[in-house]
Design a protein around this motif. Structure first.
Motif, PDB file in Angstrom:
ATOM      1  N   THR A 119       0.835  -1.193   0.000  1.00 28.19           N
ATOM      2  CA  THR A 119       0.000   0.000   0.000  1.00 28.19           C
ATOM      3  C   THR A 119       0.872   1.246   0.000  1.00 28.19           C
ATOM      4  OG1 THR A 119      -1.636  -1.203   1.323  1.00 28.19           O
ATOM      5  CG2 THR A 119      -1.879   1.188   1.173  1.00 28.19           C
ATOM      6  N   VAL A 120       0.543   2.192  -0.879  1.00 26.35           N
ATOM      7  CA  VAL A 120       1.281   3.454  -0.966  1.00 26.35           C
ATOM      8  C   VAL A 120       0.297   4.604  -0.805  1.00 26.35           C
ATOM      9  CG1 VAL A 120       2.723   4.942  -2.423  1.00 26.35           C
ATOM     10  CG2 VAL A 120       3.050   2.459  -2.461  1.00 26.35           C
ATOM     11  N   GLY A 121       0.668   5.579   0.016  1.00 19.63           N
ATOM     12  CA  GLY A 121      -0.189   6.738   0.227  1.00 19.63           C
ATOM     13  C   GLY A 121       0.046   7.809  -0.821  1.00 19.63           C
ATOM     14  N   CYS A 122      -1.024   8.505  -1.172  1.00 20.10           N
ATOM     15  CA  CYS A 122      -0.904   9.585  -2.147  1.00 20.10           C
ATOM     16  C   CYS A 122      -1.922  10.670  -1.824  1.00 20.10           C
ATOM     17  CB  CYS A 122      -1.132   9.059  -3.565  1.00 20.10           C
ATOM     18  SG  CYS A 122      -0.898  10.311  -4.856  1.00 20.10           S
ATOM     19  N   PHE A 123      -1.474  11.907  -1.826  1.00 24.80           N
ATOM     20  CA  PHE A 123      -2.352  13.060  -1.632  1.00 24.80           C
ATOM     21  C   PHE A 123      -2.630  13.692  -2.986  1.00 24.80           C
ATOM     22  CE2 PHE A 123      -2.234  17.765  -1.252  1.00 24.80           C
ATOM     23  CZ  PHE A 123      -3.534  17.937  -0.800  1.00 24.80           C
ATOM     24  N   GLY A 140      -8.136  21.799 -12.854  1.00 26.73           N
ATOM     25  CA  GLY A 140      -7.213  22.598 -12.062  1.00 26.73           C
ATOM     26  C   GLY A 140      -5.945  21.835 -11.742  1.00 26.73           C
ATOM     27  N   GLU A 141      -4.898  22.577 -11.404  1.00 22.56           N
ATOM     28  CA  GLU A 141      -3.589  21.972 -11.167  1.00 22.56           C
ATOM     29  C   GLU A 141      -3.266  21.930  -9.675  1.00 22.56           C
ATOM     30  OE1 GLU A 141      -2.016  20.607 -13.487  1.00 22.56           O
ATOM     31  OE2 GLU A 141      -2.052  21.745 -15.358  1.00 22.56           O
ATOM     32  N   HIS A 142      -2.474  20.941  -9.303  1.00 21.97           N
ATOM     33  CA  HIS A 142      -1.989  20.819  -7.923  1.00 21.97           C
ATOM     34  C   HIS A 142      -0.956  19.708  -7.920  1.00 21.97           C
ATOM     35  CE1 HIS A 142      -1.864  20.338  -3.572  1.00 21.97           C
ATOM     36  NE2 HIS A 142      -2.667  21.376  -3.441  1.00 21.97           N
ATOM     37  N   PRO A 143       0.187  19.862  -7.245  1.00 24.54           N
ATOM     38  CA  PRO A 143       1.161  18.771  -7.188  1.00 24.54           C
ATOM     39  C   PRO A 143       0.628  17.567  -6.431  1.00 24.54           C
ATOM     40  CG  PRO A 143       1.814  20.585  -5.747  1.00 24.54           C
ATOM     41  CD  PRO A 143       0.648  21.068  -6.543  1.00 24.54           C
ATOM     42  N   LEU A 144       1.187  16.410  -6.716  1.00 29.99           N
ATOM     43  CA  LEU A 144       0.891  15.194  -5.976  1.00 29.99           C
ATOM     44  C   LEU A 144       1.954  14.999  -4.897  1.00 29.99           C
ATOM     45  CD1 LEU A 144       0.167  12.674  -8.895  1.00 29.99           C
ATOM     46  CD2 LEU A 144      -1.513  13.938  -7.543  1.00 29.99           C
ATOM     47  N   TYR A 145       1.545  14.411  -3.772  1.00 31.61           N
ATOM     48  CA  TYR A 145       2.478  14.006  -2.727  1.00 31.61           C
ATOM     49  C   TYR A 145       2.297  12.509  -2.510  1.00 31.61           C
ATOM     50  CZ  TYR A 145       3.326  18.885  -1.513  1.00 31.61           C
ATOM     51  OH  TYR A 145       3.682  20.213  -1.542  1.00 31.61           O
ATOM     52  N   ILE A 146       3.401  11.771  -2.492  1.00 31.69           N
ATOM     53  CA  ILE A 146       3.338  10.332  -2.257  1.00 31.69           C
ATOM     54  C   ILE A 146       4.264   9.964  -1.111  1.00 31.69           C
ATOM     55  CG2 ILE A 146       2.699   9.745  -4.628  1.00 31.69           C
ATOM     56  CD1 ILE A 146       5.626   8.901  -5.086  1.00 31.69           C
ATOM     57  N   GLY A 147       3.930   8.856  -0.445  1.00 31.11           N
ATOM     58  CA  GLY A 147       4.781   8.430   0.658  1.00 31.11           C
ATOM     59  C   GLY A 147       4.449   7.029   1.123  1.00 31.11           C
ATOM     60  N   GLU A 148       5.450   6.353   1.634  1.00 29.11           N
ATOM     61  CA  GLU A 148       5.213   5.072   2.304  1.00 29.11           C
ATOM     62  C   GLU A 148       4.445   5.348   3.596  1.00 29.11           C
ATOM     63  OE1 GLU A 148       5.784   2.306   0.966  1.00 29.11           O
ATOM     64  OE2 GLU A 148       7.525   2.450  -0.370  1.00 29.11           O
ATOM     65  N   LEU A 149       3.627   4.402   4.000  1.00 25.81           N
ATOM     66  CA  LEU A 149       2.788   4.612   5.170  1.00 25.81           C
ATOM     67  C   LEU A 149       3.607   4.814   6.438  1.00 25.81           C
ATOM     68  CD1 LEU A 149      -0.155   2.101   4.598  1.00 25.81           C
ATOM     69  CD2 LEU A 149       0.194   4.405   3.659  1.00 25.81           C
ATOM     70  N   THR A 170       5.462  15.837  -8.738  1.00 26.85           N
ATOM     71  CA  THR A 170       5.183  14.843  -7.703  1.00 26.85           C
ATOM     72  C   THR A 170       6.298  14.881  -6.671  1.00 26.85           C
ATOM     73  OG1 THR A 170       4.028  13.427  -9.295  1.00 26.85           O
ATOM     74  CG2 THR A 170       4.742  12.409  -7.249  1.00 26.85           C
ATOM     75  N   LEU A 171       5.914  15.015  -5.407  1.00 23.35           N
ATOM     76  CA  LEU A 171       6.865  15.166  -4.316  1.00 23.35           C
ATOM     77  C   LEU A 171       6.739  13.998  -3.350  1.00 23.35           C
ATOM     78  CD1 LEU A 171       6.108  18.935  -3.658  1.00 23.35           C
ATOM     79  CD2 LEU A 171       8.004  18.007  -4.991  1.00 23.35           C
ATOM     80  N   VAL A 172       7.857  13.561  -2.804  1.00 25.62           N
ATOM     81  CA  VAL A 172       7.880  12.487  -1.809  1.00 25.62           C
ATOM     82  C   VAL A 172       7.833  13.120  -0.425  1.00 25.62           C
ATOM     83  CG1 VAL A 172       9.210  10.588  -0.829  1.00 25.62           C
ATOM     84  CG2 VAL A 172       9.140  10.922  -3.313  1.00 25.62           C
ATOM     85  N   THR A 173       6.989  12.578   0.445  1.00 21.86           N
ATOM     86  CA  THR A 173       6.882  13.071   1.810  1.00 21.86           C
ATOM     87  C   THR A 173       7.055  11.929   2.801  1.00 21.86           C
ATOM     88  OG1 THR A 173       5.417  14.147   3.432  1.00 21.86           O
ATOM     89  CG2 THR A 173       4.357  12.818   1.721  1.00 21.86           C
TER      90      THR A 173
END
Length: 332
Positions: A119-123, A140-149, A170-173
């Motif tokens: 499972t991978v999280g994504c905003f 509309g535009e907006h960056p994506l944020y992804i991260g391991e739980l 796309t940014l890693v958080t």
């Protein structure tokens, strides 16, 4: 193993179309037979903020999926998350990864069924609308944020960042839960804007609506804090401003954001006013309420909001400004 977009509606359709344009082998999976047929016959048309284009795609119904899926971008409505997961589970291998491009805290549901290791999280916070079979509008535009739980930086996350960057920044958080909880608090505001047939920037400027909207967000943010989550700032939603009582400036930021978008009403409004279908209120507002109850926090404003949305869904209450006065008995 190819990339699968499971749920080729507004969000999945836009992301998937741009991945195809970027040379990625994408399989589109959707339960709408007319949409699947239109995509196979004519390709997927995307118009909106980046112009218009059409890409040839491969699309199937869930029951037509074969083989093993590698990366799955899950983009169904949150009320269909468990159904979609059970459909795809026979096609997931030990190294498969399901990335939730959804509203709510679906990562908890996904991890509960297939394990946190897959499972991978994504905003996700960009705007899009399904227009017709084979046609999606990018609003509309907006960056994506992804991260391991668990917040760790992994090779998988870097590979996913590279993949999704073919669509947008796309940014890693290391705090994906902070973004998801902020979005959940923001969602309560956006659900409440759908009580009125008006643009979001008009609703958040209304002097009667503003304290209600601010109270809704503060209730959810208090639950996040109770779980030890640090809510993150989004482009147009800054949790600390609401928590600190500075909501006039906070709403000016939300209003400015929506004035700059092609999509100026929410998908919630569209579900109620255009598509005449159930909203995601139970798996967003309802989840916040239930998680609050689990730690001894009551969310009276959000409970009232959920009840009002039920009435709009049933057709027993019309959209209108007077709906904000229905919060008065609970202290708004």
């Amino acid at each position: 193993m190819q990339v699968a977009v499971w749920g080729a509606g507004a969000i999945g359709g836009v992301v998937g179309a741009w991945l195809v344009r970027g040379g990625v082998d994408v399989l589109f999976v959707d339960q709408d037979a007319a949409h699947v047929d239109a995509m196979n016959r004519h390709g997927l048309l995307v118009d909106g903020v980046r112009g218009e284009f059409r890409v040839p795609v491969r699309a199937v119904l869930p029951g037509q999926v074969t083989g093993t899926l590698g990366t799955v971008l899950l983009a169904v409505k949150c009320l269909h998350t468990e159904t979609a997961l059970r459909q795809m589970m026979p096609h997931l291998g030990p190294d498969s990864a399901v990335v939730s491009l959804q509203n709510g805290l679906n990562e908890e549901v996904i991890a509960g069924l297939i394990g946190p290791e897959r499972t991978v999280g994504c905003f996700v916070n960009f705007g899009a609308d399904w227009q017709a079979p084979g046609h999606i509008r990018h609003g509309g535009e907006h960056p994506l944020y992804i991260g391991e739980l668990d917040g760790h930086r992994t090779r998988r996350i870097e590979a996913l960042r590279e993949l999704l960057s073919r669509f947008c920044e796309t940014l890693v958080t290391d705090n994906i839960w902070g973004y998801l909880w902020s979005k959940l608090a923001y969602a309560s505001i956006l659900f409440a804007t759908a009580l009125v047939d008006a643009h979001v920037y008009e609703v958040v400027a209304d002097p009667v609506a503003r304290p209600v909207l601010a109270g809704l967000a503060r209730e959810v943010l208090a639950v996040a804090r109770a779980y030890g989550v640090k809510p993150e700032r989004l482009v147009e939603f800054w949790p600390d401003e609401f928590e600190g009582g500075e909501y006039d400036r906070a709403f000016e930021r939300v209003a400015a954001h929506y004035r700059g978008q092609l999509k100026t009403k929410t998908g919630i409004w569209r579900d109620l006013a255009v598509r005449r279908r159930r909203t995601e209120v139970d798996c967003q507002v309802g989840v916040a309420i239930r998680k609050g109850q689990a730690v001894g926090l009551d969310l009276p404003l959000n409970r009232r909001l959920q009840a009002l949305i039920y009435e709009l869904e049933a057709g027993t209450r019309p959209m209108g400004w007077e709906n904000f006065r229905a919060f008065a008995p609970v202290g708004a």
